[in-house]
Design a protein around this motif. Structure first.
Motif, PDB file in Angstrom:
ATOM      1  N   ASN A  37       3.915   2.402  -2.299  1.00 22.82           N
ATOM      2  CA  ASN A  37       3.532   2.169  -0.903  1.00 22.82           C
ATOM      3  C   ASN A  37       2.751   0.860  -0.805  1.00 22.82           C
ATOM      4  O   ASN A  37       2.631   0.133  -1.793  1.00 22.82           O
ATOM      5  CB  ASN A  37       2.719   3.359  -0.370  1.00 22.82           C
ATOM      6  CG  ASN A  37       1.486   3.644  -1.213  1.00 22.82           C
ATOM      7  OD1 ASN A  37       0.698   2.751  -1.474  1.00 22.82           O
ATOM      8  ND2 ASN A  37       1.336   4.883  -1.641  1.00 22.82           N
ATOM      9  N   LEU A  38       2.215   0.584   0.377  1.00 19.36           N
ATOM     10  CA  LEU A  38       1.590  -0.723   0.614  1.00 19.36           C
ATOM     11  C   LEU A  38       0.131  -0.784   0.167  1.00 19.36           C
ATOM     12  O   LEU A  38      -0.529  -1.802   0.382  1.00 19.36           O
ATOM     13  CB  LEU A  38       1.688  -1.076   2.106  1.00 19.36           C
ATOM     14  CG  LEU A  38       3.107  -1.345   2.610  1.00 19.36           C
ATOM     15  CD1 LEU A  38       3.098  -1.593   4.117  1.00 19.36           C
ATOM     16  CD2 LEU A  38       3.727  -2.549   1.902  1.00 19.36           C
ATOM     17  N   THR A  39      -0.387   0.294  -0.428  1.00 23.61           N
ATOM     18  CA  THR A  39      -1.783   0.278  -0.857  1.00 23.61           C
ATOM     19  C   THR A  39      -1.964   0.568  -2.340  1.00 23.61           C
ATOM     20  O   THR A  39      -3.096   0.616  -2.828  1.00 23.61           O
ATOM     21  CB  THR A  39      -2.612   1.316  -0.067  1.00 23.61           C
ATOM     22  OG1 THR A  39      -2.120   2.634  -0.385  1.00 23.61           O
ATOM     23  CG2 THR A  39      -2.541   1.064   1.422  1.00 23.61           C
ATOM     24  N   PHE A  40      -0.889   0.765  -3.079  1.00 22.87           N
ATOM     25  CA  PHE A  40      -1.026   1.245  -4.452  1.00 22.87           C
ATOM     26  C   PHE A  40       0.055   0.657  -5.340  1.00 22.87           C
ATOM     27  O   PHE A  40       1.212   0.495  -4.922  1.00 22.87           O
ATOM     28  CB  PHE A  40      -0.923   2.781  -4.460  1.00 22.87           C
ATOM     29  CG  PHE A  40      -1.174   3.410  -5.799  1.00 22.87           C
ATOM     30  CD1 PHE A  40      -0.113   3.867  -6.572  1.00 22.87           C
ATOM     31  CD2 PHE A  40      -2.467   3.565  -6.276  1.00 22.87           C
ATOM     32  CE1 PHE A  40      -0.338   4.464  -7.803  1.00 22.87           C
ATOM     33  CE2 PHE A  40      -2.705   4.158  -7.510  1.00 22.87           C
ATOM     34  CZ  PHE A  40      -1.637   4.621  -8.273  1.00 22.87           C
ATOM     35  N   SER A  41      -0.339   0.354  -6.578  1.00 24.57           N
ATOM     36  CA  SER A  41       0.622  -0.117  -7.576  1.00 24.57           C
ATOM     37  C   SER A  41       0.134   0.289  -8.960  1.00 24.57           C
ATOM     38  O   SER A  41      -1.063   0.498  -9.172  1.00 24.57           O
ATOM     39  CB  SER A  41       0.768  -1.640  -7.504  1.00 24.57           C
ATOM     40  OG  SER A  41       1.665  -2.116  -8.498  1.00 24.57           O
ATOM     41  N   GLN A  87       7.130  -3.566  -2.727  1.00 21.49           N
ATOM     42  CA  GLN A  87       7.189  -2.201  -2.227  1.00 21.49           C
ATOM     43  C   GLN A  87       8.623  -1.826  -1.935  1.00 21.49           C
ATOM     44  O   GLN A  87       9.322  -2.511  -1.218  1.00 21.49           O
ATOM     45  CB  GLN A  87       6.313  -2.081  -0.979  1.00 21.49           C
ATOM     46  CG  GLN A  87       6.010  -0.649  -0.574  1.00 21.49           C
ATOM     47  CD  GLN A  87       6.987  -0.078   0.442  1.00 21.49           C
ATOM     48  OE1 GLN A  87       7.502  -0.811   1.264  1.00 21.49           O
ATOM     49  NE2 GLN A  87       7.237   1.197   0.394  1.00 21.49           N
ATOM     50  N   GLY A  88       9.077  -0.741  -2.562  1.00 20.19           N
ATOM     51  CA  GLY A  88      10.410  -0.235  -2.306  1.00 20.19           C
ATOM     52  C   GLY A  88      11.514  -0.900  -3.099  1.00 20.19           C
ATOM     53  O   GLY A  88      12.688  -0.572  -2.919  1.00 20.19           O
ATOM     54  N   MET A 148       1.692  -8.359  -0.229  1.00 22.16           N
ATOM     55  CA  MET A 148       1.869  -8.939  -1.555  1.00 22.16           C
ATOM     56  C   MET A 148       0.870  -8.330  -2.534  1.00 22.16           C
ATOM     57  O   MET A 148      -0.329  -8.313  -2.283  1.00 22.16           O
ATOM     58  CB  MET A 148       1.663 -10.456  -1.511  1.00 22.16           C
ATOM     59  CG  MET A 148       2.437 -11.173  -0.431  1.00 22.16           C
ATOM     60  SD  MET A 148       4.205 -11.087  -0.664  1.00 22.16           S
ATOM     61  CE  MET A 148       4.391 -12.105  -2.119  1.00 22.16           C
ATOM     62  N   MET A 149       1.384  -7.852  -3.664  1.00 20.07           N
ATOM     63  CA  MET A 149       0.525  -7.425  -4.756  1.00 20.07           C
ATOM     64  C   MET A 149       1.023  -8.077  -6.033  1.00 20.07           C
ATOM     65  O   MET A 149       2.237  -8.186  -6.249  1.00 20.07           O
ATOM     66  CB  MET A 149       0.528  -5.899  -4.916  1.00 20.07           C
ATOM     67  CG  MET A 149      -0.169  -5.163  -3.779  1.00 20.07           C
ATOM     68  SD  MET A 149      -0.258  -3.380  -4.047  1.00 20.07           S
ATOM     69  CE  MET A 149      -1.607  -3.252  -5.211  1.00 20.07           C
TER      70      MET A 149
END
Lengths: 115, 113
Positions: free
Chosen positions: A72-76, A51-52, A31-32
């Protein structure tokens, strides 16, 4: 826990321009979130970055104004488009760790001033 | 509505206790949280309480929860100048179907030396 960095830490922008804010996490997270904190105010959730797939926006916020990417799961990234002085705020990203107590960890924020 | 209310300002003398109050709206929240925001910094989780608890103590911090009145409080014992910050309560309603938070309006605590 999670360590979150944001870039830029602050910026002064001209009316009508756009700014992209980056959020980097030191581990993969599901979650971001992106929040706005207007001067002297509380935090208001803008959207959940998925993500995606397309972000999920809260009432009062639209994709054309606040496009979000989550490659991806580490960046937004959050873009504040066609800025006006009313967009002057602190923008914070956070990540949620679903395990345990659903704690959210926050980045240091990006202080945006629009002239 | 989803308003989480707090008093805006609190001023205490160093060494005294501080009590920050919060009224929330959604009884479905499993956890309720207290976050601290120091000047120019992001938010830091101070403590949380599980919704089936009445009280939680963590060193100088005591959280009280009154579910009937939807009232949450944070007591800081022996308040220090380093405790000067903005304090936010937050709920995470499970009825929303997401894990998002709803933050309170924030209480600015000023500690006088």
């Amino acid at each position: 826990s999670a360590v979150i960095s944001q870039k830029p830490s602050r910026d002064i922008c001209q009316r009508g321009t756009s700014l992209t804010i980056q959020c980097q996490v030191d581990s993969q997270v599901t979650m971001m979130f992106w929040y706005r904190q207007q001067p002297g105010q509380s935090l208001t959730l803008i959207a959940t970055a998925n993500q995606g797939s397309e972000a999920t926006y809260e009432s009062g916020f639209v994709i054309d104004k606040f496009p979000i990417s989550r490659p991806n799961l580490t960046f937004s990234t959050l873009t504040v488009s066609n800025m006006s002085p009313e967009d002057s705020s602190i923008y914070l990203c956070s990540v949620g760790l679903l395990a345990g107590v659903n704690e959210q960890f926050f980045g240091p924020g990006t202080r945006l001033t629009v002239l | 509505g989803e308003d989480v209310e707090q008093s805006l300002f609190l001023s205490v003398r160093e060494g005294d206790s501080s009590v920050i109050n919060c009224t929330y709206t959604d009884s479905s929240s499993t956890y309720l949280y207290w976050y601290k925001q120091e000047p120019g910094a992001g938010l830091q989780l101070l403590t949380y309480i599980f919704s089936n608890m009445d009280m939680k103590q963590d060193q100088r911090l005591t959280v009280l929860l009154n579910k009937k009145d939807k009232h949450l409080s944070l007591r800081i014992a022996d308040t220090q100048t380093g405790d000067s910050a903005i304090y936010f309560c937050a709920e995470s309603p499970t009825t929303s179907g997401t894990y998002k938070y709803i933050f309170g309006t924030g209480t600015r605590l000023k500690v006088l030396a």
